[in-house]
Design an enzyme around this catalytic site. Structure first.
Site, PDB file in Angstrom:
ATOM      1  CB  SER A   1      -0.893   0.014   1.243  1.00  0.00           C
ATOM      2  OG  SER A   1      -0.082   0.118   2.412  1.00  0.00           O
TER       3      SER A   1
ATOM      4  CG  ASP B   1      -3.976  -2.794  -1.441  1.00  0.00           C
ATOM      5  OD1 ASP B   1      -4.947  -2.843  -2.222  1.00  0.00           O
ATOM      6  OD2 ASP B   1      -4.076  -2.989  -0.212  1.00  0.00           O
ATOM      7  CG  HIS B   2      -6.488   0.674  -1.419  1.00  0.00           C
ATOM      8  ND1 HIS B   2      -7.776   0.896  -1.860  1.00  0.00           N
ATOM      9  CD2 HIS B   2      -6.542  -0.418  -0.623  1.00  0.00           C
ATOM     10  CE1 HIS B   2      -8.576  -0.031  -1.333  1.00  0.00           C
ATOM     11  NE2 HIS B   2      -7.861  -0.836  -0.598  1.00  0.00           N
TER      12      HIS B   2
ATOM     13  CG  ASP C   1      -9.472   3.061  -4.168  1.00  0.00           C
ATOM     14  OD1 ASP C   1     -10.531   3.367  -4.737  1.00  0.00           O
ATOM     15  OD2 ASP C   1      -9.410   2.742  -2.962  1.00  0.00           O
TER      16      ASP C   1
ATOM     17  CD  GLU D   1     -12.505  -0.171  -4.101  1.00  0.00           C
ATOM     18  OE1 GLU D   1     -13.271   0.188  -3.181  1.00  0.00           O
ATOM     19  OE2 GLU D   1     -11.327  -0.513  -3.904  1.00  0.00           O
TER      20      GLU D   1
ATOM     21  CG  HIS E   1      -9.828  -4.182  -2.187  1.00  0.00           C
ATOM     22  ND1 HIS E   1      -8.660  -3.476  -1.998  1.00  0.00           N
ATOM     23  CD2 HIS E   1      -9.876  -4.457  -3.519  1.00  0.00           C
ATOM     24  CE1 HIS E   1      -8.032  -3.314  -3.153  1.00  0.00           C
ATOM     25  NE2 HIS E   1      -8.766  -3.906  -4.088  1.00  0.00           N
TER      26      HIS E   1
ATOM     27  CG  ASN F   1      -6.898  -7.264  -1.921  1.00  0.00           C
ATOM     28  OD1 ASN F   1      -6.773  -8.052  -2.858  1.00  0.00           O
ATOM     29  ND2 ASN F   1      -6.723  -5.965  -2.060  1.00  0.00           N
TER      30      ASN F   1
ATOM     31  CG  ASP G   1      -3.036  -5.303   5.506  1.00  0.00           C
ATOM     32  OD1 ASP G   1      -2.075  -5.811   6.102  1.00  0.00           O
ATOM     33  OD2 ASP G   1      -3.170  -4.077   5.371  1.00  0.00           O
TER      34      ASP G   1
END
Length: 312
Positions: free
Chosen positions: A50, A83-84, A105, A135, A214, A257, A259
């Site tokens: 991220s 990510d994102h 994103d 997304e 996610h 995903n 985390d």
């Protein structure tokens, strides 16, 4: 084997009725735990960083750690994913520095702005052989610098997905069907239900197209209990039921995903170690316990949730 994109992995996952685990990385021990589990269970894997992880560890360190994992486990197809990604500039930087997949994103922006930014990222990434995830819809919860209040979260509208994918040219789509970021996804006593009906309608409108979930950590209660028994204060932490995730992985969901579960496992191992060994001060001792938990969690996810064991 060098780092790969997710293109071929998703094709096999879609037709094979399983998903690829996308696990967030922040340091060496997390990379080790994830990739050792993937190698032993012969599962492809996505390592994702991220914006917060890149800020904490420095993107150069993360790339080199992943390259080391590729060298140590050449039989494992490994994707390095952003990510994102919050904007084009962040995505471009990752494309330029070795990532094989990026996520833009822009889901918190108006539909047309989301399309424009996602298309811009896709065009640049594809010129450099990198794949793109976008997304549509907004998840609630908190993850690094992504924070959305529950009343502002929105399910993905199936009526928008065909236009979005066609106009952006992205390679996979993250949708909102009830998952949530962080350890506090739902209130105590709630019975979380994913909107599998929305997933089914999206899949009908985008046949063969890879879908991403996610915020899919399940918040294993055994680790929550260990943390709280050793000085922690995680009250009423609840996650996504794993049986619902497994059902989603049997269909169009090709990437799930995870985390928070890794963070809980790492923290539980370290807290318990300190409590049981108050005389220890060597980081290699206590972080090793956290790493062991990370590996165990990834093994469980591969076997019981993703269904990706033996898919290399």
């Amino acid at each position: 084997m060098a780092l790969v994109t997710s293109t071929e992995l998703f094709k096999k996952a879609y037709t094979g009725g399983y998903a690829i685990g996308a696990f967030n990385i922040n340091n060496m021990e997390i990379v080790q735990g994830i990739t050792e589990a993937a190698a032993e269970l012969k599962s492809p894997v996505i390592l994702q960083a991220s914006k917060g992880a890149r800020k904490y560890a420095n993107s150069v360190y993360l790339v080199k750690l992943v390259e080391a994992a590729v060298e140590l486990h050449p039989e494992v197809p490994i994707v390095l994913h952003l990510d994102h990604g919050p904007d084009f500039e962040t995505c471009k930087d990752c494309v330029d520095h070795g990532f094989t997949s990026v996520m833009i994103d822009y889901s918190g922006h108006p539909f047309e702005e989301n399309i424009a930014e996602s298309r811009k990222v896709a065009e640049y990434a594809h010129e450099h052989g990198v794949v793109v995830e976008a997304e549509l819809g907004t998840l609630s919860g908190v993850e690094d610098e992504v924070s959305v209040e529950a009343d502002k979260a929105m399910y993905t509208d199936p009526d928008q997905v065909e236009e979005f994918v066609k106009r952006t040219g992205v390679d996979s789509l993250a949708i909102a069907i009830g998952t949530s970021h962080g350890a506090y996804k739902f209130k105590l006593g709630q019975n979380p239900k994913l909107r599998l009906d929305i997933l089914a309608e999206v899949s009908r409108r985008l046949p063969g197209f890879p879908i991403v979930l996610h915020g899919s950590s399940s918040v294993p209660q055994e680790y929550v209990k260990i943390i709280n028994a050793n000085g922690g204060a995680l009250k009423d932490a609840i996650g996504i039921p794993e049986d619902q995730l497994r059902e989603a992985a049997k269909g169009a969901v090709c990437k799930i995903n995870i985390d928070t579960d890794l963070r809980l496992g790492m923290t539980a191992g370290i807290r318990q170690h300190f409590n049981e060994h108050p005389d220890h001060f060597d980081p290699r001792q206590y972080i090793a316990d956290g790493r062991a938990n990370v590996k165990a969690i990834v093994e469980h996810k591969i076997r019981e949730v993703l269904g990706s064991e033996g898919k290399i």
